[in-house]
Design a protein around this motif. Structure first.
Motif, short mmCIF file in Angstrom:
data_model
loop_
_atom_site.label_atom_id
_atom_site.label_comp_id
_atom_site.label_asym_id
_atom_site.label_seq_id
_atom_site.Cartn_x
_atom_site.Cartn_y
_atom_site.Cartn_z
N ASN A 1 0.81 -1.20 0.00
CA ASN A 1 0.00 0.00 0.00
C ASN A 1 0.86 1.27 0.00
OD1 ASN A 1 -2.61 -1.45 0.53
ND2 ASN A 1 -1.56 -1.94 2.45
N TRP A 2 0.27 2.32 -0.53
CA TRP A 2 0.82 3.67 -0.37
C TRP A 2 -0.18 4.49 0.44
CZ3 TRP A 2 5.56 5.38 -1.52
CH2 TRP A 2 6.32 4.67 -2.45
N TYR A 3 0.33 5.14 1.47
CA TYR A 3 -0.44 6.08 2.27
C TYR A 3 0.21 7.46 2.12
CZ TYR A 3 -2.94 2.46 4.94
OH TYR A 3 -3.75 1.42 5.33
N PRO B 1 0.26 17.92 6.12
CA PRO B 1 0.41 18.65 7.39
C PRO B 1 -0.93 18.89 8.07
CG PRO B 1 1.76 19.65 5.69
CD PRO B 1 0.92 18.61 5.00
N GLY B 2 -1.01 18.52 9.34
CA GLY B 2 -2.23 18.74 10.11
C GLY B 2 -3.35 17.77 9.82
N LYS B 3 -3.09 16.76 9.00
CA LYS B 3 -4.14 15.80 8.65
C LYS B 3 -3.73 14.40 9.04
CE LYS B 3 -6.17 18.41 4.84
NZ LYS B 3 -6.67 18.33 3.43
N GLU B 4 -4.72 13.50 9.09
CA GLU B 4 -4.44 12.12 9.40
C GLU B 4 -3.87 11.40 8.18
OE1 GLU B 4 -7.85 11.35 12.83
OE2 GLU B 4 -7.87 10.19 10.97
N ARG B 5 -3.15 10.33 8.46
CA ARG B 5 -2.63 9.51 7.37
C ARG B 5 -3.79 8.84 6.66
NH1 ARG B 5 2.66 5.94 8.63
NH2 ARG B 5 3.19 8.01 9.45
N GLU B 6 -3.74 8.81 5.32
CA GLU B 6 -4.83 8.21 4.55
C GLU B 6 -4.28 7.25 3.50
OE1 GLU B 6 -7.03 11.04 2.21
OE2 GLU B 6 -5.22 11.88 1.27
N LEU B 7 -5.07 6.24 3.20
CA LEU B 7 -4.71 5.27 2.17
C LEU B 7 -4.88 5.90 0.80
CD1 LEU B 7 -3.95 2.35 1.35
CD2 LEU B 7 -6.41 1.85 1.38
N ASN C 1 -6.61 -0.89 -5.85
CA ASN C 1 -7.68 -0.04 -5.36
C ASN C 1 -7.11 1.33 -5.08
OD1 ASN C 1 -6.61 -1.66 -2.87
ND2 ASN C 1 -7.44 0.23 -2.02
N TYR C 2 -7.96 2.36 -5.19
CA TYR C 2 -7.51 3.74 -5.08
C TYR C 2 -8.48 4.57 -4.25
CZ TYR C 2 -4.56 2.48 -9.03
OH TYR C 2 -3.63 1.87 -9.84
N ALA C 3 -7.93 5.57 -3.59
CA ALA C 3 -8.78 6.58 -2.97
C ALA C 3 -9.49 7.35 -4.08
CB ALA C 3 -7.94 7.53 -2.13
N ASP C 4 -10.72 7.78 -3.79
CA ASP C 4 -11.48 8.52 -4.81
C ASP C 4 -10.73 9.76 -5.29
OD1 ASP C 4 -14.79 7.91 -3.37
OD2 ASP C 4 -13.54 6.70 -4.72
N SER C 5 -9.97 10.37 -4.41
CA SER C 5 -9.30 11.62 -4.74
C SER C 5 -8.18 11.46 -5.76
CB SER C 5 -8.74 12.26 -3.47
OG SER C 5 -7.82 11.38 -2.84
N VAL C 6 -7.72 10.22 -5.97
CA VAL C 6 -6.60 10.01 -6.90
C VAL C 6 -6.96 9.13 -8.08
CG1 VAL C 6 -4.99 10.28 -4.98
CG2 VAL C 6 -5.58 7.98 -5.77
N TYR D 1 4.58 10.69 1.61
CA TYR D 1 4.03 9.43 1.11
C TYR D 1 4.79 8.27 1.74
CZ TYR D 1 1.10 11.86 -2.23
OH TYR D 1 0.13 12.66 -2.80
N TYR D 2 4.02 7.31 2.26
CA TYR D 2 4.59 6.17 2.97
C TYR D 2 4.21 4.87 2.29
CZ TYR D 2 5.11 9.46 6.88
OH TYR D 2 5.45 10.53 7.67
N CYS D 3 5.16 3.97 2.24
CA CYS D 3 4.95 2.61 1.79
C CYS D 3 4.56 1.76 3.00
CB CYS D 3 6.24 2.10 1.16
SG CYS D 3 6.17 0.47 0.44
N ASN D 4 3.66 0.81 2.80
CA ASN D 4 3.14 0.01 3.91
C ASN D 4 2.92 -1.44 3.49
OD1 ASN D 4 0.11 -1.05 4.67
ND2 ASN D 4 1.25 -0.43 6.49
N VAL D 5 3.19 -2.34 4.43
CA VAL D 5 2.81 -3.73 4.27
C VAL D 5 2.30 -4.24 5.62
CG1 VAL D 5 5.12 -4.66 4.76
CG2 VAL D 5 3.51 -6.00 3.41
#
Length: 120
Positions: free
Chosen positions: A35-37, A41-47, A58-63, A93-97
């Motif tokens: 995954n990429w999250y 600044p000032g916001k929560e981490r999002e997928l 799968n993708y966030a609607d915003s992208v 941007y963070y990589c996640n497993v």
């Protein structure tokens, strides 16, 4: 041990493109979703995007329609191609497993992140 190392961030103008890479080690890369999250600044981490071991995405609607996630199992690397970038894409941007553990709940692993800045 599990390591995730992101690269490819930088400063880009609105409408530009960047490709992020995440080199993984310490686990059987081909067997797990990646995954990429992102965290602005000032916001929560999002997928942002995910790719399964079978390369379903799968993708966030915003992208959707602008970003593409892919993986190269031979190189143990996952990519995020980002096109038509907007100032609101500015974030780390963070990589996640997420990996299973014996007799314990699954564990999330994170890279240190790579900064993407989109200028207006």
């Amino acid at each position: 041990q599990v390591q995730l190392v992101e690269s490819g961030g930088g400063l880009v103008q609105t409408g530009g493109s960047l490709r992020l890479s995440c080199a993984a080690s310490g686990f059987t890369f081909s067997s797990y979703a990646m995954n990429w999250y992102r965290q602005a600044p000032g916001k929560e981490r999002e997928l942002v995007a995910g790719v399964t071991s079978r390369s379903s995405t799968n993708y966030a609607d915003s992208v959707k329609g602008r970003f593409t996630i892919s993986r190269d199992n031979a190189k143990n690397t996952v990519y995020l191609q980002m096109n038509s970038l907007k100032p609101e894409d500015t974030a780390v941007y963070y990589c996640n497993v997420r990996l299973p553990r014996i007799f314990a709940s699954d564990m999330d692993y994170w890279g240190k992140g790579t900064l993407v800045t989109v200028s207006a």
